[in-house]
Design a protein around this motif. Structure first.
Motif, PDB file in Angstrom:
ATOM      1  N   LEU A 144       0.826  -1.208   0.000  1.00 16.47           N
ATOM      2  CA  LEU A 144       0.000   0.000   0.000  1.00 16.47           C
ATOM      3  C   LEU A 144       0.860   1.258   0.000  1.00 16.47           C
ATOM      4  N   ASP A 145       1.951   1.243   0.729  1.00 16.86           N
ATOM      5  CA  ASP A 145       2.866   2.392   0.720  1.00 16.86           C
ATOM      6  C   ASP A 145       3.306   2.718  -0.709  1.00 16.86           C
ATOM      7  N   ASP A 146       3.611   1.684  -1.477  1.00 18.91           N
ATOM      8  CA  ASP A 146       4.121   1.869  -2.833  1.00 18.91           C
ATOM      9  C   ASP A 146       3.032   2.298  -3.813  1.00 18.91           C
ATOM     10  N   LYS A 147       1.781   1.907  -3.540  1.00 23.41           N
ATOM     11  CA  LYS A 147       0.720   2.108  -4.520  1.00 23.41           C
ATOM     12  C   LYS A 147      -0.229   3.253  -4.182  1.00 23.41           C
ATOM     13  N   ILE A 148      -0.122   3.825  -2.996  1.00 20.27           N
ATOM     14  CA  ILE A 148      -1.115   4.794  -2.541  1.00 20.27           C
ATOM     15  C   ILE A 148      -1.233   5.993  -3.477  1.00 20.27           C
ATOM     16  N   HIS A 149      -0.151   6.381  -4.130  1.00 21.24           N
ATOM     17  CA  HIS A 149      -0.190   7.551  -5.018  1.00 21.24           C
ATOM     18  C   HIS A 149      -0.238   7.169  -6.495  1.00 21.24           C
ATOM     19  N   MET A 150      -0.393   5.884  -6.771  1.00 24.04           N
ATOM     20  CA  MET A 150      -0.517   5.437  -8.157  1.00 24.04           C
ATOM     21  C   MET A 150      -1.947   5.649  -8.652  1.00 24.04           C
ATOM     22  N   GLU A 151      -2.099   5.691  -9.964  1.00 18.57           N
ATOM     23  CA  GLU A 151      -3.434   5.741 -10.549  1.00 18.57           C
ATOM     24  C   GLU A 151      -4.092   4.363 -10.448  1.00 18.57           C
ATOM     25  N   PRO A 152      -5.404   4.325 -10.203  1.00 19.21           N
ATOM     26  CA  PRO A 152      -6.098   3.030 -10.232  1.00 19.21           C
ATOM     27  C   PRO A 152      -5.976   2.382 -11.607  1.00 19.21           C
ATOM     28  N   ILE A 153      -6.054   1.074 -11.647  1.00 18.27           N
ATOM     29  CA  ILE A 153      -6.009   0.339 -12.912  1.00 18.27           C
ATOM     30  C   ILE A 153      -7.383   0.426 -13.570  1.00 18.27           C
ATOM     31  N   SER A 154      -7.449   1.008 -14.745  1.00 20.91           N
ATOM     32  CA  SER A 154      -8.740   1.289 -15.375  1.00 20.91           C
ATOM     33  C   SER A 154      -9.540   0.022 -15.659  1.00 20.91           C
ATOM     34  N   ASP A 155      -8.864  -1.073 -16.008  1.00 22.54           N
ATOM     35  CA  ASP A 155      -9.584  -2.327 -16.275  1.00 22.54           C
ATOM     36  C   ASP A 155     -10.375  -2.787 -15.060  1.00 22.54           C
ATOM     37  N   LEU A 156      -9.820  -2.540 -13.876  1.00 18.64           N
ATOM     38  CA  LEU A 156     -10.460  -3.022 -12.644  1.00 18.64           C
ATOM     39  C   LEU A 156     -11.572  -2.089 -12.170  1.00 18.64           C
ATOM     40  N   LEU A 157     -11.858  -1.047 -12.930  1.00 20.04           N
ATOM     41  CA  LEU A 157     -12.969  -0.149 -12.627  1.00 20.04           C
ATOM     42  C   LEU A 157     -14.121  -0.318 -13.607  1.00 20.04           C
ATOM     43  N   GLU A 158     -13.984  -1.272 -14.507  1.00 15.54           N
ATOM     44  CA  GLU A 158     -15.056  -1.528 -15.462  1.00 15.54           C
ATOM     45  C   GLU A 158     -16.252  -2.180 -14.772  1.00 15.54           C
ATOM     46  N   PRO A 159     -17.474  -1.909 -15.261  1.00 17.93           N
ATOM     47  CA  PRO A 159     -18.681  -2.466 -14.624  1.00 17.93           C
ATOM     48  C   PRO A 159     -18.647  -3.981 -14.466  1.00 17.93           C
ATOM     49  N   PHE A 160     -18.108  -4.686 -15.464  1.00 22.89           N
ATOM     50  CA  PHE A 160     -18.020  -6.148 -15.374  1.00 22.89           C
ATOM     51  C   PHE A 160     -17.262  -6.577 -14.128  1.00 22.89           C
ATOM     52  N   TRP A 161     -16.127  -5.911 -13.876  1.00 24.23           N
ATOM     53  CA  TRP A 161     -15.284  -6.308 -12.740  1.00 24.23           C
ATOM     54  C   TRP A 161     -15.884  -5.851 -11.412  1.00 24.23           C
ATOM     55  N   LEU A 162     -16.418  -4.650 -11.397  1.00 18.40           N
ATOM     56  CA  LEU A 162     -17.001  -4.142 -10.150  1.00 18.40           C
ATOM     57  C   LEU A 162     -18.188  -4.984  -9.715  1.00 18.40           C
ATOM     58  N   LYS A 163     -18.976  -5.470 -10.663  1.00 16.65           N
ATOM     59  CA  LYS A 163     -20.122  -6.313 -10.321  1.00 16.65           C
ATOM     60  C   LYS A 163     -19.665  -7.584  -9.623  1.00 16.65           C
ATOM     61  N   ARG A 164     -18.483  -8.065  -9.960  1.00 22.47           N
ATOM     62  CA  ARG A 164     -17.963  -9.307  -9.391  1.00 22.47           C
ATOM     63  C   ARG A 164     -17.218  -9.112  -8.080  1.00 22.47           C
TER      64      ARG A 164
END
Length: 233
Positions: A144-164
């Protein structure tokens, strides 16, 4: 009668070998209410009563809560379904069990770190904290320390993935934990996926067959035991 004599640790080597070697970090970010997040406490044992979709890709967090899972028995479904490769789609089986190793809060985000453990190890893990766990917690916090200021991965914000994935681990639709004292009934429709995950993750040990568990934690001291001293803390 000592812990060794009553058989509590007779399968400790098998438990350790199932749990730790080859364990990889998996990600599941959720938009859940803080009151739900607060129900997750360090050392809690959890049964997840559904198939658990996770990703082996980790980036920045759009939502406030991340479930970070260390597992050596996640099935890499994207290898059999290339359409989901960009999600790095992995799955943990129905009635997977976890121990909450750490709750880490950083810059308004909360990371709940779960260790995937075999079904027949709950008595062991409610009594023992190992040096392996300490090392895993350090790696989880660094993640988390390394990733806190990174951009979210756009694929993992798609409706298909969020529904799951956009719901807490180990809770039903009312945000109550699945009881450890019961197990799920696998339906005829679920059986093929259940078997496939076991095969893909090479999870063929008898130590991971779910059985009802009744905790004695409230009636026993959690400190000062011989094995606790050996394994740390």
């Amino acid at each position: 009668m000592t812990e060794i004599e009553n058989g509590l640790f007779e399968n400790s080597e098998e438990i350790i070998n199932w749990t730790y070697p080859g364990a990889t970090l998996y990600y599941k970010d959720c938009d859940i209410h803080p009151s739900v997040v607060e129900k997750f406490t360090k050392d809690r044992l959890i049964r997840n009563g559904f198939f658990l979709d996770v990703s082996s890709r980790g980036g920045g967090m759009k939502f406030d809560t991340r479930f970070l899972i260390a597992s050596a028995k996640a099935a890499k479904l994207y290898k059999v379904n290339p359409d989901n490769e960009r999600f790095a789609h992995c799955c943990l089986n129905l009635d997977s069990y976890f121990k909450v190793l750490d709750i880490y809060k950083l810059e308004g985000k909360t990371q709940i770190f779960l260790l995937h453990i075999p079904a027949k190890s709950l008595r062991y893990f409610e009594r023992v904290t190992s040096n392996w766990d300490d090392d895993f917690i350090k790696k989880a916090r660094k993640s988390l320390d390394d990733k806190i200021h990174m951009e979210p991965i756009s694929d993992l914000l798609e409706p298909f993935w969020l529904k799951r994935t956009n719901f807490p681990v180990g809770m039903n639709a009312r945000n109550n934990f699945f009881p450890l004292s019961s197990v799920s009934t696998i339906t005829k429709e679920e059986q093929p996926l259940y078997n496939a995950i076991k095969n893909l993750s090479n999870d063929k040990s008898q130590i991971n067959i779910p059985t009802p568990f009744f905790s004695e934690q409230d009636n026993q001291s959690k400190g000062g035991g011989f094995w606790s001293k050996i394994f740390g803390r």
